[in-house]
Design an enzyme around this catalytic site. Structure first.
Site, PDB file in Angstrom:
ATOM      1  N   TYR A  33      44.686  44.634  46.093  1.00 31.75           N
ATOM      2  CA  TYR A  33      44.108  43.256  46.474  1.00 31.75           C
ATOM      3  C   TYR A  33      42.903  43.188  47.160  1.00 31.75           C
ATOM      4  O   TYR A  33      42.162  42.481  46.666  1.00 31.75           O
ATOM      5  CB  TYR A  33      45.377  42.505  47.231  1.00 31.75           C
ATOM      6  CG  TYR A  33      46.518  42.197  46.590  1.00 31.75           C
ATOM      7  CD1 TYR A  33      47.037  42.558  45.254  1.00 31.75           C
ATOM      8  CD2 TYR A  33      47.776  41.640  47.312  1.00 31.75           C
ATOM      9  CE1 TYR A  33      48.084  42.292  44.702  1.00 31.75           C
ATOM     10  CE2 TYR A  33      48.966  41.390  47.048  1.00 31.75           C
ATOM     11  CZ  TYR A  33      49.140  41.766  45.458  1.00 31.75           C
ATOM     12  OH  TYR A  33      50.322  41.709  44.900  1.00 31.75           O
ATOM     13  N   GLU A  64      31.812  33.464  42.535  1.00 34.91           N
ATOM     14  CA  GLU A  64      30.506  33.248  42.823  1.00 34.91           C
ATOM     15  C   GLU A  64      29.746  34.588  43.006  1.00 34.91           C
ATOM     16  O   GLU A  64      28.762  34.684  42.390  1.00 34.91           O
ATOM     17  CB  GLU A  64      30.279  32.501  44.312  1.00 34.91           C
ATOM     18  CG  GLU A  64      30.939  31.223  44.262  1.00 34.91           C
ATOM     19  CD  GLU A  64      32.466  31.040  44.656  1.00 34.91           C
ATOM     20  OE1 GLU A  64      32.971  32.034  44.343  1.00 34.91           O
ATOM     21  OE2 GLU A  64      32.943  30.091  45.339  1.00 34.91           O
TER      22      GLU A  64
HETATM   23  N1  THU Z   1      37.950  32.517  45.088  1.00 37.43           N
HETATM   24  C1  THU Z   1      37.020  32.507  44.508  1.00 37.43           C
HETATM   25  O1  THU Z   1      36.465  33.078  43.547  1.00 37.43           O
HETATM   26  N2  THU Z   1      35.937  31.610  44.799  1.00 37.43           N
HETATM   27  C2  THU Z   1      36.025  30.994  45.953  1.00 37.43           C
HETATM   28  O2  THU Z   1      35.324  30.187  46.336  1.00 37.43           O
HETATM   29  C3  THU Z   1      37.294  30.974  46.630  1.00 37.43           C
HETATM   30  C4  THU Z   1      38.206  32.035  46.308  1.00 37.43           C
HETATM   31  C5  THU Z   1      39.034  33.672  44.502  1.00 37.43           C
HETATM   32  C6  THU Z   1      39.185  34.664  45.256  1.00 37.43           C
HETATM   33  C7  THU Z   1      40.560  35.204  44.881  1.00 37.43           C
HETATM   34  O3  THU Z   1      40.901  35.644  43.459  1.00 37.43           O
HETATM   35  C8  THU Z   1      41.156  33.680  44.434  1.00 37.43           C
HETATM   36  O4  THU Z   1      39.953  32.724  44.574  1.00 37.43           O
HETATM   37  C9  THU Z   1      42.128  33.053  45.590  1.00 37.43           C
HETATM   38  O5  THU Z   1      41.456  33.595  46.878  1.00 37.43           O
END
Ligand code: THU
Length: 153
Positions: A57, A64
């Site tokens: 994990y 981003e």
């Molecule tokens: N996540 C993003 O890709 N961008 C964000 O701005 C917030 C969270 C992803 C990380 C993880 O794969 C999933 O969302 C849950 O946190």
């Protein structure tokens, strides 16, 4: 802070569309929280990416970060705007780590747009990087430090 200039509607549409399209290709089997992101560079080019999770994990990363990696690989120098596309009720803003990564390539007046499950996907919520990460640590701090070190020699 002075608010930045508006993006022209066509560019904003393209940026949001790129983020939404990347979202469809997210690899998020563990959280099932798919996110897409797109950055607009100083030449008007758009670079997109999605979150990439991992069976181990903590090795996964955010959309981003993927978009910023694509921007760097394409030779981008400055990010003018970033869009995040998720399907959350509360708009998904970049996490703290991604705000810091964005700050490496963006000024305080960089637009950050969030589109998701909210009523009007055509009118995304928006902030500036300065609002999302005030008093940030960035490249200028290191330039000042190097200058200071030189004076100490
Ligand atoms: N996540 C993003 O890709 N961008 C964000 O701005 C917030 C969270 C992803 C990380 C993880 O794969 C999933 O969302 C849950 O946190």
């Amino acid at each position: 802070m002075r608010m930045p200039a508006e993006l022209d509607p066509e560019t904003l549409r393209a940026l949001l569309a790129a983020a939404r399209s990347a979202r469809r290709r997210a690899h998020a089997p563990y959280s099932t929280f798919k996110v897409g992101a797109a950055v607009l560079d100083e030449r008007g080019r758009i670079h997109a990416g999605a979150n990439v999770e991992n069976a181990s994990y903590p090795e996964g990363w955010c959309a981003e970060t993927s978009a910023l990696a694509a921007f760097v690989a394409a030779g981008g120098k400055r990010v003018r705007a970033l869009a995040v596309a998720a399907h959350s009720k509360v708009p998904t803003t970049p996490c703290g780590g991604c705000r810091q990564r964005l700050a490496e390539f963006a000024q305080a007046d960089c637009w950050v747009f969030a589109t998701g499950a909210q009523a009007s996907p055509a009118a995304p919520q928006r902030w500036t990087l300065g609002e999302l990460l005030p008093h940030r640590f960035g490249p200028p701090a290191l330039r000042r430090r190097r200058a200071g070190t030189e004076r100490l020699r």
